[in-house]
Design a protein around this motif. Structure first.
Motif, mmCIF file in Angstrom:
data_model
loop_
_atom_site.group_PDB
_atom_site.id
_atom_site.type_symbol
_atom_site.label_atom_id
_atom_site.label_comp_id
_atom_site.label_asym_id
_atom_site.label_seq_id
_atom_site.Cartn_x
_atom_site.Cartn_y
_atom_site.Cartn_z
ATOM 1 N N LEU A 1 -13.122 -12.652 -73.316
ATOM 2 C CA LEU A 1 -14.237 -11.464 -72.850
ATOM 3 C C LEU A 1 -14.808 -11.728 -71.443
ATOM 4 N N HIS A 2 -15.001 -13.170 -71.191
ATOM 5 C CA HIS A 2 -15.763 -13.354 -69.908
ATOM 6 C C HIS A 2 -14.835 -12.864 -68.811
ATOM 7 N N ALA A 3 -13.638 -13.347 -68.928
ATOM 8 C CA ALA A 3 -12.624 -12.935 -67.766
ATOM 9 C C ALA A 3 -12.208 -11.463 -67.796
ATOM 10 N N GLY A 4 -12.224 -10.784 -68.970
ATOM 11 C CA GLY A 4 -12.125 -9.226 -68.884
ATOM 12 C C GLY A 4 -13.256 -8.582 -68.299
ATOM 13 N N ILE A 5 -14.623 -8.898 -68.684
ATOM 14 C CA ILE A 5 -15.577 -8.306 -68.130
ATOM 15 C C ILE A 5 -15.724 -8.855 -66.546
ATOM 16 N N ALA B 1 -22.164 -13.724 -62.803
ATOM 17 C CA ALA B 1 -23.194 -14.233 -63.642
ATOM 18 C C ALA B 1 -23.230 -13.530 -64.937
ATOM 19 N N THR B 2 -22.836 -12.319 -64.921
ATOM 20 C CA THR B 2 -22.882 -11.469 -66.305
ATOM 21 C C THR B 2 -21.929 -12.016 -67.097
ATOM 22 N N ALA B 3 -20.683 -12.297 -66.451
ATOM 23 C CA ALA B 3 -19.671 -12.770 -67.418
ATOM 24 C C ALA B 3 -19.986 -13.992 -68.236
ATOM 25 N N SER C 1 -20.373 -14.809 -72.142
ATOM 26 C CA SER C 1 -19.384 -15.694 -72.897
ATOM 27 C C SER C 1 -20.206 -16.728 -73.898
ATOM 28 N N TYR C 2 -21.597 -16.739 -73.651
ATOM 29 C CA TYR C 2 -22.171 -17.815 -74.552
ATOM 30 C C TYR C 2 -22.925 -16.831 -75.522
ATOM 31 N N LEU C 3 -23.071 -15.572 -75.103
ATOM 32 C CA LEU C 3 -23.864 -14.773 -76.147
ATOM 33 C C LEU C 3 -22.827 -14.273 -77.169
ATOM 34 N N TYR C 4 -21.611 -13.926 -76.614
ATOM 35 C CA TYR C 4 -20.611 -13.281 -77.444
ATOM 36 C C TYR C 4 -19.215 -14.091 -77.922
#
Length: 291
Positions: free
Chosen positions: A71-75, A116-118, A122-125
């Protein structure tokens, strides 16, 4: 708005179809770093090679996530792609009178906000916050790929045919959100006078918030928004202009509805909130540094 966005939607769904047909989960897992910080940084840089606007980036991101991209890389890719690709950066350079400074401010701010958003997400989801029908579709696609597991035996013609089938499915899946978003954005532009919003920009914080609001409402394509932003140079500071140039391609009315068709509503709200707060903070720093 619809006519402006459709070419990029088409480009996005064709790239999505190519990813679905030619990229395997095993190859993606081998290329992506396991570390979330490095994977997010790589996601921020991939946008250099994908000339897609914010409308076309959503189907590409959805396909990458279904293929196993974290998710973090995709976002990170989804947020930076519409800004740091060469077409948008060159348009920014031309719009601001051949000023490389604004290009650097826009690109650098976008990477900071997206990264920063990603990382926070990554920790929240820890699990993908896809809608239920998206989860089911991903499982079905994975099962179909496993059942057909001999890609080398398929002819190139057959695989290109599969690309177009996936592209058509994606186009009609996201297209309805584009039409609805364009209608809402046009209505807001018609009934909310821009002049009344500009009167609120009396200090750096409120000026950046006004430009964030304008970027969301106007829902411009990222290839064209720099020309609109340059028209505000006599009214707003560099910091406020950077907020407009960063927030709009990441979040506007059109792609918010498209995101709601892919992700759960709570996740989309958290995503928008993180992008807004990060954009505001970065724009204030830009304002301090560049006046």
């Amino acid at each position: 708005m619809i006519m402006e966005a459709i070419p990029f939607i088409l480009l996005g769904v064709i790239i999505s179809g190519l990813i679905q047909t030619f990229l395997s989960e095993r190859w993606i897992a081998r290329v992506l770093p396991g570390n979330r910080y490095m994977a997010s940084l790589l996601g921020c840089g991939v946008g250099l090679f994908f000339p897609a606007c914010e409308c076309g980036i959503v189907p590409i991101t959805r396909r990458l996530l279904r293929k196993g991209v974290p998710l973090h890389a995709g976002i990170a890719f989804m947020l930076t792609g519409p800004i740091i690709n060469p077409v948008v950066l060159f348009a920014t350079y031309i719009a601001f009178g051949n000023d490389w400074r604004m290009v650097a401010i826009r690109g650098g701010s976008a990477i900071i906000v997206a990264y920063a958003t990603a990382i926070v997400l990554s920790y929240l989801y820890p699990r993908l916050p896809m809608r239920l029908r998206e989860d089911a579709a991903a499982e079905t696609a994975a099962g179909a790929e496993f059942a057909a597991a001999a890609p080398a035996q398929a002819s190139i013609g057959r695989r290109l045919y599969d690309v177009m089938l996936h592209a058509v499915d994606e186009f009609f899946s996201v297209g309805k959100y584009l039409v609805l978003g364009a209608f809402i954005a046009a209505s807001m532009q018609t009934f909310i006078p821009t002049s009344s919003l500009m009167e609120l920009g009396s200090n750096p914080v409120s000026a950046s918030l006004v430009m964030i609001g304008l970027a969301f409402i106007m829902s411009l394509c990222s290839e064209a928004d720099a020309f609109i932003a340059s028209s505000f140079r006599s009214t707003f500071s560099v910091g406020a202009l950077s907020a407009f140039l960063v927030f709009g391609p990441m979040v506007d009315i059109k792609n918010t509805l498209m995101l709601l068709g892919v992700f759960r509503g709570r996740f989309v709200l958290v995503l928008i909130g993180l992008v807004a707060v990060s954009t505001l903070g970065v724009s204030l720093i830009v304002g301090r540094l560049f006046g």
